[in-house]
Scaffold this active site. Structure first.
Site, PDB file in Angstrom:
ATOM      1  N   ASP A  21       0.829  -1.208   0.000  1.00 21.46           N
ATOM      2  CA  ASP A  21       0.000   0.000   0.000  1.00 21.46           C
ATOM      3  C   ASP A  21       0.863   1.258   0.000  1.00 21.46           C
ATOM      4  OD1 ASP A  21      -2.390   1.369  -0.032  1.00 21.46           O
ATOM      5  OD2 ASP A  21      -2.634   1.338   2.153  1.00 21.46           O
ATOM      6  N   GLY A  22       0.339   2.322  -0.603  1.00 22.93           N
ATOM      7  CA  GLY A  22       1.002   3.622  -0.551  1.00 22.93           C
ATOM      8  C   GLY A  22       1.525   4.123  -1.888  1.00 22.93           C
ATOM      9  N   ARG A  25      -0.011   7.708  -2.611  1.00 25.19           N
ATOM     10  CA  ARG A  25       0.536   8.781  -1.765  1.00 25.19           C
ATOM     11  C   ARG A  25       1.993   9.054  -2.097  1.00 25.19           C
ATOM     12  NH1 ARG A  25      -1.015   6.024   3.519  1.00 25.19           N
ATOM     13  NH2 ARG A  25      -1.557   4.371   2.045  1.00 25.19           N
ATOM     14  N   TRP A  26       2.724   8.023  -2.421  1.00 24.84           N
ATOM     15  CA  TRP A  26       4.131   8.209  -2.805  1.00 24.84           C
ATOM     16  C   TRP A  26       4.201   9.092  -4.055  1.00 24.84           C
ATOM     17  CZ3 TRP A  26       6.995   7.259  -7.174  1.00 24.84           C
ATOM     18  CH2 TRP A  26       8.388   7.360  -7.033  1.00 24.84           C
ATOM     19  N   SER A  66      -7.637  -5.699  -4.969  1.00 28.02           N
ATOM     20  CA  SER A  66      -8.671  -6.298  -4.115  1.00 28.02           C
ATOM     21  C   SER A  66     -10.028  -6.243  -4.819  1.00 28.02           C
ATOM     22  CB  SER A  66      -8.751  -5.543  -2.785  1.00 28.02           C
ATOM     23  OG  SER A  66      -9.356  -4.282  -2.968  1.00 28.02           O
ATOM     24  N   GLU A  68     -12.420  -4.818  -3.768  1.00 29.43           N
ATOM     25  CA  GLU A  68     -12.920  -3.448  -3.543  1.00 29.43           C
ATOM     26  C   GLU A  68     -12.263  -2.440  -4.486  1.00 29.43           C
ATOM     27  OE1 GLU A  68     -12.105  -5.611  -0.960  1.00 29.43           O
ATOM     28  OE2 GLU A  68     -14.261  -5.974  -0.783  1.00 29.43           O
ATOM     29  N   ASN A  69     -11.111  -2.795  -5.045  1.00 26.79           N
ATOM     30  CA  ASN A  69     -10.389  -1.840  -5.902  1.00 26.79           C
ATOM     31  C   ASN A  69     -11.099  -1.544  -7.220  1.00 26.79           C
ATOM     32  OD1 ASN A  69      -7.118  -2.964  -4.743  1.00 26.79           O
ATOM     33  ND2 ASN A  69      -8.258  -1.149  -4.133  1.00 26.79           N
ATOM     34  N   ARG A 192       2.021  -4.936   6.108  1.00 22.80           N
ATOM     35  CA  ARG A 192       1.326  -3.891   5.360  1.00 22.80           C
ATOM     36  C   ARG A 192       2.186  -2.643   5.347  1.00 22.80           C
ATOM     37  NH1 ARG A 192      -4.821  -2.378   4.650  1.00 22.80           N
ATOM     38  NH2 ARG A 192      -4.543  -0.640   3.215  1.00 22.80           N
ATOM     39  N   SER A 200      -7.918  -4.972   5.265  1.00 19.90           N
ATOM     40  CA  SER A 200      -8.565  -4.690   3.969  1.00 19.90           C
ATOM     41  C   SER A 200      -8.958  -5.959   3.212  1.00 19.90           C
ATOM     42  CB  SER A 200      -7.666  -3.800   3.097  1.00 19.90           C
ATOM     43  OG  SER A 200      -7.418  -2.568   3.744  1.00 19.90           O
TER      44      SER A 200
HETATM   45  C1  IPE Z   1      -5.411  -2.775  -0.176  1.00 17.08           C
HETATM   46  O1  IPE Z   1      -5.076  -1.453  -0.377  1.00 17.08           O
HETATM   47  C2  IPE Z   1      -5.395  -3.515  -1.476  1.00 17.08           C
HETATM   48  C3  IPE Z   1      -4.109  -3.614  -2.171  1.00 17.08           C
HETATM   49  C4  IPE Z   1      -2.950  -3.239  -1.703  1.00 17.08           C
HETATM   50  C5  IPE Z   1      -4.192  -4.213  -3.452  1.00 17.08           C
HETATM   51  P1  IPE Z   1      -6.175  -0.307  -0.468  1.00 17.08           P
HETATM   52  O2  IPE Z   1      -5.444   0.966  -0.525  1.00 17.08           O
HETATM   53  O3  IPE Z   1      -7.132  -0.593  -1.559  1.00 17.08           O
HETATM   54  O4  IPE Z   1      -6.912  -0.499   0.941  1.00 17.08           O
HETATM   55  P2  IPE Z   1      -7.936   0.458   1.704  1.00 17.08           P
HETATM   56  O5  IPE Z   1      -9.104   0.675   0.793  1.00 17.08           O
HETATM   57  O6  IPE Z   1      -7.233   1.735   2.005  1.00 17.08           O
HETATM   58  O7  IPE Z   1      -8.295  -0.288   2.945  1.00 17.08           O
HETATM   59  C1  IPE Z   2      -1.693   0.207  -3.307  1.00 15.91           C
HETATM   60  O1  IPE Z   2      -1.429   1.564  -3.327  1.00 15.91           O
HETATM   61  C2  IPE Z   2      -1.835  -0.355  -4.697  1.00 15.91           C
HETATM   62  C3  IPE Z   2      -3.182  -0.822  -5.023  1.00 15.91           C
HETATM   63  C4  IPE Z   2      -4.229  -0.808  -4.251  1.00 15.91           C
HETATM   64  C5  IPE Z   2      -3.338  -1.366  -6.352  1.00 15.91           C
HETATM   65  P1  IPE Z   2      -2.598   2.615  -3.318  1.00 15.91           P
HETATM   66  O2  IPE Z   2      -2.975   2.922  -4.724  1.00 15.91           O
HETATM   67  O3  IPE Z   2      -3.710   2.152  -2.455  1.00 15.91           O
HETATM   68  O4  IPE Z   2      -1.872   3.858  -2.667  1.00 15.91           O
HETATM   69  P2  IPE Z   2      -2.500   4.902  -1.648  1.00 15.91           P
HETATM   70  O5  IPE Z   2      -3.032   4.120  -0.482  1.00 15.91           O
HETATM   71  O6  IPE Z   2      -3.567   5.639  -2.378  1.00 15.91           O
HETATM   72  O7  IPE Z   2      -1.334   5.749  -1.283  1.00 15.91           O
HETATM   73 MG    MG Z   3      -4.138   2.412  -0.456  1.00 17.80          MG
END
Ligand code: IPE
Ligand code: IPE
Ligand code: MG
Length: 254
Positions: A21-22, A25-26, A66, A68-69, A192, A200
């Site tokens: 994750d991140g 934001r990065w 996920s 949810e993505n 995480r 998540s």
């Molecule tokens: C969790 O990250 C899913 C993946 C890293 C693929 P998200 O960024 O989607 O999680 P939430 O929605 O903040 O919990």
């Molecule tokens: C995780 O990074 C990658 C996926 C969920 C595919 P994010 O895209 O969730 O990054 P943030 O949480 O918005 O920084």
């Molecule tokens: Mg995220």
């Protein structure tokens, strides 16, 4: 079943699961687009596989998308799927060199054709490798996995007698065989990145006794030192599985 886990207490985790994750934001912090963040994140995927392999980890599962993505902006979803379709097959030679077998977890039938094709090609090309398994979790949801497991269980008996027997003998171990974890070891360590302290919907069944490790580091900036620190932290922990510390020490000594 639990006995077999205890020995791992202070050794390298066999299965490390990572919520990467991140990326967004990065990228925002660098003044880049979120998609640039995902590209950089994909590079870290390559790295973490070799760090894990070097450390003696047997399976790494990576939360890449996920259930949810799908709610993300369409452009971002398309970009993620395109990255998967284009970058994954390029990794086949390095996976061959490192003995990486690719597996997937999640309902990949919903992914775009090009992504499915890349996955099929890479899985086939790496099927006989046996140094480390990389489990890409795509369109994966822990709740969905459990629901599908319940459905598979209910479809496994033909009549009332079979149903009674199946219900009678159902336990945590036998239910596991209805989940999507046939080739997958229990999760020992769940990392995480990105600072959030939640699961998540990742690996819910195995979250029961996985060791959790949260770090502020954003995924594109994740380093080998960060990964090693997570492994070291895990190896300092005592996995008791409900027992007392004394029982664990006695079992180790004998
Ligand atoms: C969790 O990250 C899913 C993946 C890293 C693929 P998200 O960024 O989607 O999680 P939430 O929605 O903040 O919990
Ligand atoms: C995780 O990074 C990658 C996926 C969920 C595919 P994010 O895209 O969730 O990054 P943030 O949480 O918005 O920084
Ligand atoms: Mg995220």
């Amino acid at each position: 079943m639990h006995e077999s886990h205890i020995d791992q207490g202070s050794s390298v985790p066999q299965h490390v699961a990572i919520i990467m994750d991140g990326n967004g934001r990065w990228a925002e912090a660098q003044g880049m687009s979120r998609v640039e963040g995902h590209k950089k994140g994909a590079k870290r995927v390559r790295d973490v596989i070799s760090w894990a392999s070097e450390a003696g980890v047997k399976q790494v599962s990576l939360y890449a998308f996920s259930t949810e993505n799908w709610k993300r902006p369409k452009l971002e979803v398309t970009a993620l799927m395109t990255l998967l379709a284009t970058l994954l097959p390029l990794e086949i030679p390095s996976m061959r060199k490192q003995g990486v077998r690719l597996l997937t977890l999640g309902d990949i039938s919903r992914l775009p054709w090009a992504a499915r094709k890349a996955l099929k090609k890479t899985k086939e090309a790496t099927a006989h490798h046996d140094v480390i398994d990389v489990i890409l979790c795509l369109n994966y949801g822990g709740q969905q996995e459990i629901i599908e497991g319940v459905k598979a269980f209910c479809n496994s008996f033909q009549n009332e007698i079979e149903k009674e027997n199946a219900l009678e003998s159902l336990n945590e171990e036998s239910f596991r065989s209805y989940l999507w974890r046939d080739d997958i070891l229990p999760v020992d360590l769940l990392i995480r990145t990105g600072g959030e302290r939640r699961i998540s919907n990742f690996h819910l069944w195995d979250a029961a006794y996985a060791e959790l490790y949260f770090t502020e580091q954003l995924w594109p900036a994740y380093t080998q030192e960060d990964f090693q620190e997570a492994l070291n932290d895990y190896m300092r922990r005592e996995r008791r599985f409900g027992k007392t510390s004394e029982q664990i020490r006695e079992a180790k000594a004998s």
